[in-house]
Design a protein around this motif. Structure first.
Motif, PDB file in Angstrom:
ATOM      1  N   TYR A  18       0.821  -1.212   0.000  1.00 51.66           N
ATOM      2  CA  TYR A  18       0.000   0.000   0.000  1.00 51.66           C
ATOM      3  C   TYR A  18       0.862   1.272   0.000  1.00 51.66           C
ATOM      4  O   TYR A  18       1.796   1.410   0.774  1.00 51.66           O
ATOM      5  CB  TYR A  18      -0.926   0.008   1.219  1.00 51.66           C
ATOM      6  CG  TYR A  18      -1.844   1.195   1.277  1.00 51.66           C
ATOM      7  CD1 TYR A  18      -2.930   1.305   0.413  1.00 51.66           C
ATOM      8  CD2 TYR A  18      -1.633   2.214   2.196  1.00 51.66           C
ATOM      9  CE1 TYR A  18      -3.781   2.403   0.457  1.00 51.66           C
ATOM     10  CE2 TYR A  18      -2.476   3.313   2.252  1.00 51.66           C
ATOM     11  CZ  TYR A  18      -3.546   3.395   1.379  1.00 51.66           C
ATOM     12  OH  TYR A  18      -4.382   4.491   1.428  1.00 51.66           O
ATOM     13  N   GLY A  19       0.523   2.176  -0.896  1.00 51.09           N
ATOM     14  CA  GLY A  19       1.185   3.473  -0.949  1.00 51.09           C
ATOM     15  C   GLY A  19       2.484   3.506  -1.722  1.00 51.09           C
ATOM     16  O   GLY A  19       3.089   4.586  -1.865  1.00 51.09           O
ATOM     17  N   TYR A  20       2.941   2.363  -2.210  1.00 48.47           N
ATOM     18  CA  TYR A  20       4.231   2.308  -2.914  1.00 48.47           C
ATOM     19  C   TYR A  20       4.013   2.042  -4.398  1.00 48.47           C
ATOM     20  O   TYR A  20       3.235   1.157  -4.772  1.00 48.47           O
ATOM     21  CB  TYR A  20       5.103   1.213  -2.312  1.00 48.47           C
ATOM     22  CG  TYR A  20       6.395   0.964  -3.069  1.00 48.47           C
ATOM     23  CD1 TYR A  20       7.320   1.997  -3.258  1.00 48.47           C
ATOM     24  CD2 TYR A  20       6.683  -0.295  -3.602  1.00 48.47           C
ATOM     25  CE1 TYR A  20       8.500   1.771  -3.962  1.00 48.47           C
ATOM     26  CE2 TYR A  20       7.858  -0.526  -4.298  1.00 48.47           C
ATOM     27  CZ  TYR A  20       8.758   0.507  -4.483  1.00 48.47           C
ATOM     28  OH  TYR A  20       9.925   0.296  -5.180  1.00 48.47           O
ATOM     29  N   PRO A  76       9.936   9.838   0.965  1.00 48.11           N
ATOM     30  CA  PRO A  76       9.099   8.715   0.527  1.00 48.11           C
ATOM     31  C   PRO A  76       8.950   7.607   1.567  1.00 48.11           C
ATOM     32  O   PRO A  76       7.849   7.047   1.730  1.00 48.11           O
ATOM     33  CB  PRO A  76       9.817   8.208  -0.728  1.00 48.11           C
ATOM     34  CG  PRO A  76      10.519   9.411  -1.257  1.00 48.11           C
ATOM     35  CD  PRO A  76      10.956  10.183  -0.050  1.00 48.11           C
ATOM     36  N   ASP A  77      10.028   7.275   2.269  1.00 44.58           N
ATOM     37  CA  ASP A  77       9.936   6.195   3.261  1.00 44.58           C
ATOM     38  C   ASP A  77       8.943   6.553   4.363  1.00 44.58           C
ATOM     39  O   ASP A  77       8.140   5.719   4.790  1.00 44.58           O
ATOM     40  CB  ASP A  77      11.314   5.912   3.870  1.00 44.58           C
ATOM     41  CG  ASP A  77      12.293   5.378   2.843  1.00 44.58           C
ATOM     42  OD1 ASP A  77      12.114   4.234   2.396  1.00 44.58           O
ATOM     43  OD2 ASP A  77      13.217   6.123   2.457  1.00 44.58           O
ATOM     44  N   LEU A  78       8.981   7.800   4.821  1.00 42.31           N
ATOM     45  CA  LEU A  78       8.065   8.220   5.881  1.00 42.31           C
ATOM     46  C   LEU A  78       6.643   8.326   5.361  1.00 42.31           C
ATOM     47  O   LEU A  78       5.690   7.936   6.050  1.00 42.31           O
ATOM     48  CB  LEU A  78       8.507   9.562   6.474  1.00 42.31           C
ATOM     49  CG  LEU A  78       9.754   9.553   7.352  1.00 42.31           C
ATOM     50  CD1 LEU A  78       9.903  10.887   8.069  1.00 42.31           C
ATOM     51  CD2 LEU A  78       9.710   8.432   8.370  1.00 42.31           C
ATOM     52  N   GLU A  79       6.479   8.853   4.159  1.00 39.73           N
ATOM     53  CA  GLU A  79       5.124   9.019   3.626  1.00 39.73           C
ATOM     54  C   GLU A  79       4.428   7.678   3.438  1.00 39.73           C
ATOM     55  O   GLU A  79       3.256   7.513   3.786  1.00 39.73           O
ATOM     56  CB  GLU A  79       5.181   9.786   2.310  1.00 39.73           C
ATOM     57  CG  GLU A  79       5.518  11.259   2.482  1.00 39.73           C
ATOM     58  CD  GLU A  79       5.350  12.055   1.197  1.00 39.73           C
ATOM     59  OE1 GLU A  79       5.219  11.427   0.133  1.00 39.73           O
ATOM     60  OE2 GLU A  79       5.340  13.292   1.278  1.00 39.73           O
ATOM     61  N   ILE A  80       5.144   6.700   2.903  1.00 45.22           N
ATOM     62  CA  ILE A  80       4.548   5.377   2.705  1.00 45.22           C
ATOM     63  C   ILE A  80       4.254   4.720   4.052  1.00 45.22           C
ATOM     64  O   ILE A  80       3.190   4.116   4.260  1.00 45.22           O
ATOM     65  CB  ILE A  80       5.472   4.495   1.837  1.00 45.22           C
ATOM     66  CG1 ILE A  80       5.593   5.088   0.427  1.00 45.22           C
ATOM     67  CG2 ILE A  80       4.949   3.055   1.769  1.00 45.22           C
ATOM     68  CD1 ILE A  80       6.689   4.471  -0.417  1.00 45.22           C
ATOM     69  N   LEU A  81       5.178   4.839   4.986  1.00 48.54           N
ATOM     70  CA  LEU A  81       4.967   4.296   6.333  1.00 48.54           C
ATOM     71  C   LEU A  81       3.752   4.929   6.985  1.00 48.54           C
ATOM     72  O   LEU A  81       2.903   4.226   7.562  1.00 48.54           O
ATOM     73  CB  LEU A  81       6.223   4.549   7.181  1.00 48.54           C
ATOM     74  CG  LEU A  81       6.107   4.252   8.674  1.00 48.54           C
ATOM     75  CD1 LEU A  81       5.834   2.772   8.919  1.00 48.54           C
ATOM     76  CD2 LEU A  81       7.378   4.685   9.397  1.00 48.54           C
ATOM     77  N   GLU A  82       3.653   6.242   6.914  1.00 52.32           N
ATOM     78  CA  GLU A  82       2.517   6.940   7.537  1.00 52.32           C
ATOM     79  C   GLU A  82       1.198   6.525   6.897  1.00 52.32           C
ATOM     80  O   GLU A  82       0.192   6.336   7.593  1.00 52.32           O
ATOM     81  CB  GLU A  82       2.742   8.450   7.445  1.00 52.32           C
ATOM     82  CG  GLU A  82       3.859   8.917   8.362  1.00 52.32           C
ATOM     83  CD  GLU A  82       4.339  10.341   8.106  1.00 52.32           C
ATOM     84  OE1 GLU A  82       5.132  10.849   8.923  1.00 52.32           O
ATOM     85  OE2 GLU A  82       3.932  10.940   7.088  1.00 52.32           O
ATOM     86  N   CYS A  94      -1.183  10.455   9.565  1.00 56.06           N
ATOM     87  CA  CYS A  94      -0.225   9.974  10.571  1.00 56.06           C
ATOM     88  C   CYS A  94       1.068  10.764  10.454  1.00 56.06           C
ATOM     89  O   CYS A  94       1.435  11.214   9.364  1.00 56.06           O
ATOM     90  CB  CYS A  94       0.033   8.487  10.334  1.00 56.06           C
ATOM     91  SG  CYS A  94       1.390   7.776  11.313  1.00 56.06           S
ATOM     92  N   ALA A  95       1.746  10.934  11.568  1.00 59.98           N
ATOM     93  CA  ALA A  95       3.083  11.530  11.592  1.00 59.98           C
ATOM     94  C   ALA A  95       4.003  10.607  12.367  1.00 59.98           C
ATOM     95  O   ALA A  95       3.651  10.147  13.462  1.00 59.98           O
ATOM     96  CB  ALA A  95       3.063  12.912  12.247  1.00 59.98           C
ATOM     97  N   VAL A  96       5.169  10.318  11.798  1.00 61.56           N
ATOM     98  CA  VAL A  96       6.146   9.443  12.459  1.00 61.56           C
ATOM     99  C   VAL A  96       7.294  10.289  12.989  1.00 61.56           C
ATOM    100  O   VAL A  96       7.747  11.239  12.329  1.00 61.56           O
ATOM    101  CB  VAL A  96       6.660   8.359  11.495  1.00 61.56           C
ATOM    102  CG1 VAL A  96       7.760   7.529  12.137  1.00 61.56           C
ATOM    103  CG2 VAL A  96       5.509   7.453  11.063  1.00 61.56           C
TER     104      VAL A  96
END
Length: 422
Positions: A18-20, A76-82, A94-96
């Protein structure tokens, strides 16, 4: 992935993709680590547009996305994770962060200002307790406290007694509570927030959901405005990364992310990548930990050297409100157990020093089982009298149950308990 597929799939299935978009990363099946500080704009006009949105100078146009600017703002890593984390909690955004405390302190600083009142539950994780009681007052923020088991009317009276009811801005709770596993009704806490809200000022509810992780409890679905995690724990799950997360509505998360940008406490691309990897196994790991915890609690419940076991799975109808809360908002008994040995610090330390498989270390939610002594470790800074009132005594041990074979965990507990003398 189209919206119809998204609607019919469970989060554990979507964690892989998801998101990638592989086509944006040379077709790589997994998201790479975007180890870069800054990103190249296609044009000066594009750069201008990105910054206008990032700093809130204008709203996004329909279909327009905030492009990549700088890894303190987005990566990108944070956006996909969030994006993936929102699926578990049903959040809009979400914010990491670089740690759980970064997430907690950023929320507290964003939603409180000098003169405001914060209402908190007891007990809290020791770090949260310290920041709220010893750091926030330096900024002119007052604190009121309530205990598990107090009625809604009693809690409202506590707030009113401060003389600052009109300044109440945020309610902060932790449920289950660390380390006692006491439960607080999220919907009831939201009702208190609404009681003190006015047309001009909304009182928000923030819930630390670290003990249950994104699988076993969903605070936003019970009325919470913000849900917080030490992502180091179950989300990371391997005791090799420090991170935090906050989830909520787009409007509230815009505020949280705005302050995060200027505090500079976002997680790194490498941390984001590690958490993406961990999310793929989050549910199977937590399923095993919950199964193991049930087995371990059953063993501790009948051991002659154990005085009391603090475990959600031990709650029955005889426990009244605590059982009712569990049935309403907990989807599992969790993976955390505390228990009192017969004796005191001497006997507790004998037990801890005799463990072989289980590691003597703080933290929780990892694949390995951990044990610690809250009164002298994670909660040492909590007021001594309050610790005693809350049952965080010298005889209490806290266990985080891992994914080892449960009979081996029990064997280690058995031999360590047998080592207790006196």
């Amino acid at each position: 992935m189209d919206s119809e597929m998204l609607k019919h799939m469970r989060p554990e299935s979507l964690m892989m993709s998801y998101g990638y978009k592989p086509e944006l990363s040379e077709g790589a099946v997994k998201c790479p680590i975007f180890q870069t500080s800054t990103f190249v704009f296609k044009s000066a006009e594009e750069g201008k547009a990105f910054f206008e949105i990032a700093y809130g100078h204008r709203a996004q146009n329909e279909g327009e996305e905030l492009g990549l600017i700088y890894s303190r703002i987005n990566n990108p890593d944070l956006e996909i994770l969030e994006n993936r984390l929102t699926l578990w909690d049903g959040a809009e955004d979400c914010a990491v962060f670089e740690s759980g405390m970064s997430a907690i302190t950023t929320v507290l600083l964003e939603f409180l200002q000098p003169g405001d009142l914060l209402l908190m539950s007891n007990p809290l994780y020791g770090g949260s307790d310290h920041f709220i009681k010893k750091i926030l007052p330096k900024f002119g923020i007052q604190v009121a406290e309530f205990r598990v088991g107090q009625s809604r009317e009693e809690i409202i009276a506590i707030v009113e007694k401060t003389g600052l009811a009109h300044k109440l801005a945020l309610i902060y709770i932790e449920t289950p509570a660390n380390p006692t596993n006491d439960l607080i009704e999220i919907a009831g806490s939201k009702a208190i927030a609404q009681h003190f809200s006015t047309p001009d000022k909304q009182v928000y509810l923030a819930v630390d959901n670290t003990y249950m992780g994104p699988i076993w409890q969903h605070p936003l679905k019970h009325g919470a405005d913000l849900v917080l995690y030490s992502a180091t724990k179950y989300i990371g799950g391997h005791s090799d990364v420090i991170a935090g997360a906050c989830l909520g509505s787009k409007a509230l998360m815009k505020r949280v992310k705005g302050l995060r940008t200027f505090l500079g406490n976002m997680a790194s691309p490498n941390t984001g990548w590690l958490l993406l990897r961990s999310l793929e196994t989050l549910k199977p790991r937590m399923d095993v930990q919950a199964l193991n915890a049930n087995k371990v609690a059953a063993f501790l419940n009948t051991h002659p050297k154990v005085e009391k076991v603090y475990f959600i799975g031990n709650l029955t109808e005889a426990n009244g409100e605590q059982y009712a809360i569990k049935q309403k908002q907990c989807l599992s008994n969790g993976g955390m157990i505390s228990f009192d040995v017969k004796g005191g610090e001497k006997e507790a330390f004998q037990f801890l020093n005799a463990l072989k498989l289980i590691k003597l270390a703080v933290s929780l939610g990892g694949t390995e089982s951990l044990a610690e002594h809250p009164a002298t470790m994670t909660h040492v800074d909590v007021d001594a009298n309050l610790r005693k009132e809350l049952g965080i005594t010298e005889k209490m041990i806290r266990l985080s149950i891992g994914v080892e074979y449960y009979e081996d965990i029990i064997y280690d507990l058995q031999q360590a308990l047998n080592s207790i003398t006196g």
